[in-house]
Enzyme design. Structure first.
Site, PDB file in Angstrom:
ATOM      1  N   GLU A  89       0.939  -1.283   0.026  1.00 28.12           N
ATOM      2  CA  GLU A  89      -0.009  -0.053  -0.096  1.00 28.12           C
ATOM      3  C   GLU A  89       0.839   1.205   0.027  1.00 28.12           C
ATOM      4  O   GLU A  89       1.900   1.315   0.592  1.00 28.12           O
ATOM      5  CB  GLU A  89      -0.982   0.029   1.346  1.00 28.12           C
ATOM      6  CG  GLU A  89      -1.549  -0.977   1.254  1.00 28.12           C
ATOM      7  CD  GLU A  89      -2.808  -1.101   2.479  1.00 28.12           C
ATOM      8  OE1 GLU A  89      -3.600  -1.980   2.606  1.00 28.12           O
ATOM      9  OE2 GLU A  89      -2.522  -0.278   3.379  1.00 28.12           O
ATOM     10  N   CYS A 135       2.813   8.280   2.277  1.00 25.64           N
ATOM     11  CA  CYS A 135       3.417   7.261   3.154  1.00 25.64           C
ATOM     12  C   CYS A 135       3.765   5.923   2.137  1.00 25.64           C
ATOM     13  O   CYS A 135       2.807   5.421   1.435  1.00 25.64           O
ATOM     14  CB  CYS A 135       2.180   6.887   4.024  1.00 25.64           C
ATOM     15  SG  CYS A 135       2.331   5.647   5.241  1.00 25.64           S
ATOM     16  N   CYS A 155       5.069  -7.751   7.089  1.00 27.49           N
ATOM     17  CA  CYS A 155       5.934  -7.442   8.118  1.00 27.49           C
ATOM     18  C   CYS A 155       6.196  -8.744   9.019  1.00 27.49           C
ATOM     19  O   CYS A 155       5.451  -9.565   9.130  1.00 27.49           O
ATOM     20  CB  CYS A 155       5.231  -6.360   8.813  1.00 27.49           C
ATOM     21  SG  CYS A 155       6.088  -5.421   9.978  1.00 27.49           S
TER      22      CYS A 155
END
Ligand code: SAH
Length: 365
Positions: free
Chosen positions: A93, A106, A113
């Protein structure tokens, strides 16, 4: 793009070496850099300062590619969120948040992760792989494409700031992140100054000093708790690098000053970490560090084991931190109508694809 190499993500030196290998002089690399990162050109044919035959030769060997938008959502508040798909089909994203005086992008550093922070939706996904430098820079370029922001404007940009706060832990992918940041900062290209770049970490202590020395970007620490006991649960990385070590690394972060404060991010979780006593403990914890504290209302996601603190608790918390002399802005939730929690759009998309596959399988009998 079979068989051709993407030039996005090569350092200046690598680009020079690449061109030297096909017999081009070093100044050609500089011209190419300008076309790729300042002008945003993706088609060698458009690079009119290069000889025609040379353009054709480049086109035969290379491409200038960015990730493609598998999905693109725009919030009522102007926030835009893209699910970007990389060459191998993996997705991450990227979010653009326009504000009065700036526009922040961002970007993600990993697909998935490893950290499993309990309030983070990406934490529920497993790590698939690191993004390479080209894929990190490519997010900035894809956003510039969508915003129509080429050539790199000097002022009045919609994309002024970059935060490494998307999916993944940037300090667990340091080499690629560092290379990407050098390209993003380059004044003859994307030209986002280091003062406008912030790297956010859950606290990979051994890498923090190096990040300050080599990149000198702003540092944000995802703190979220003031005792090891609670932080061990919310941010399991704390078991490896406990609070005392993390705060020591912040105290000695190269370049930290009152003009360049370290940001402590603190997600407000109802009844978990939001009491006045914890606000006071936070102030004691960061004493002596040039700091500000970003209070982030928790972004809920389906099945999350937390709720967002109520407004009065957040205000009371902010007042205590503020009275101690630290700026403590409460981040306005943005893009709640477009799956705001980091990682949510990606998960939704995986679910959609799964249901699509099941439907097709059912149809096929
Ligand atoms: N791994 C890095 C960068 C990614 S997280 C880090 O931990 O800093 C970026 C920020 O988003 C962190 O401060 C994280 O705590 C916050 N965050 C993640 N999920 C959230 C949620 N559901 N609501 C509010 N903030 C969240």
């Amino acid at each position: 793009m079979d068989g051709v190499k993407n030039l996005v993500g090569l350092s200046r030196a690598e680009l020079e070496a690449e061109l030297a290998a096909i017999g081009a002089a070093p100044f050609r690399a500089r011209q190419l850099w300008h076309w790729i990162y300042h002008r945003g050109a993706t088609d060698f044919a458009a690079m009119t300062t290069l000889a025609k035959a040379f353009r054709a030769e480049l086109a035969a060997r290379y491409c200038v590619a960015r990730p493609t938008a598998a999905r693109a959502l725009t919030s009522a508040d102007g926030t835009r969120k893209w699910l970007l798909r990389f060459a191998d089909g993996q997705e991450a994203e990227c979010v653009h948040i326009p504000e009065e005086d700036r526009g922040t992008l961002c970007v993600s550093s990993q697909v998935g992760c490893t950290l499993t922070c309990k309030f983070c939706h990406t934490g529920t996904q497993r790590l698939v792989r690191n993004l390479d430098a080209g894929e990190i820079v490519g997010q900035v370029m894809a956003a510039r494409d969508a915003l129509g922001e080429w050539p790199s404007p000097k002022d009045d940009r919609q994309l002024t700031n970059v935060v490494l706060m998307g999916m993944g832990e940037p300090l667990y992918n340091y080499d690629n992140v560092a290379k990407a940041v050098q390209i993003i900062m380059d004044g003859e290209g994307l030209s986002v100054s280091r003062r406008k770049i912030t790297l956010s970490t859950a606290g990979v202590v051994p890498m923090i000093g190096r990040c300050g020395e080599e990149l000198a970007v702003n540092l944000a620490i995802s703190l979220h708790a003031v005792t090891d006991e609670l932080r061990d649960v919310l941010v399991p990385l704390n078991k490896k690098y406990p609070l005392a070590e993390l705060l020591d690394a912040c105290r000695t972060y190269p370049g930290a000053s009152n003009a360049r404060r370290i940001t402590f991010e603190y997600v407000m979780l109802r009844g978990v970490n939001d009491s006045p006593a914890e606000a006071r403990a936070l102030v004691r914890l960061i004493a002596g560090i040039p700091a500000k504290v970003n209070l982030i209302p928790f972004n809920p996601w389906p099945g999350a084991p937390f709720e967002c603190s109520d407004e009065r608790a957040i205000e009371a918390f902010a007042d205590i931190v503020n009275a101690a002399g630290y700026a403590s802005p409460v981040r306005t939730p943005r893009g709640r109508d477009i799956l705001a929690a980091c990682g949510q759009l990606k998960s939704e998309s995986v679910k959609l694809r799964k249901s699509e596959r099941l439907r097709l399988e059912a149809e096929a009998g």
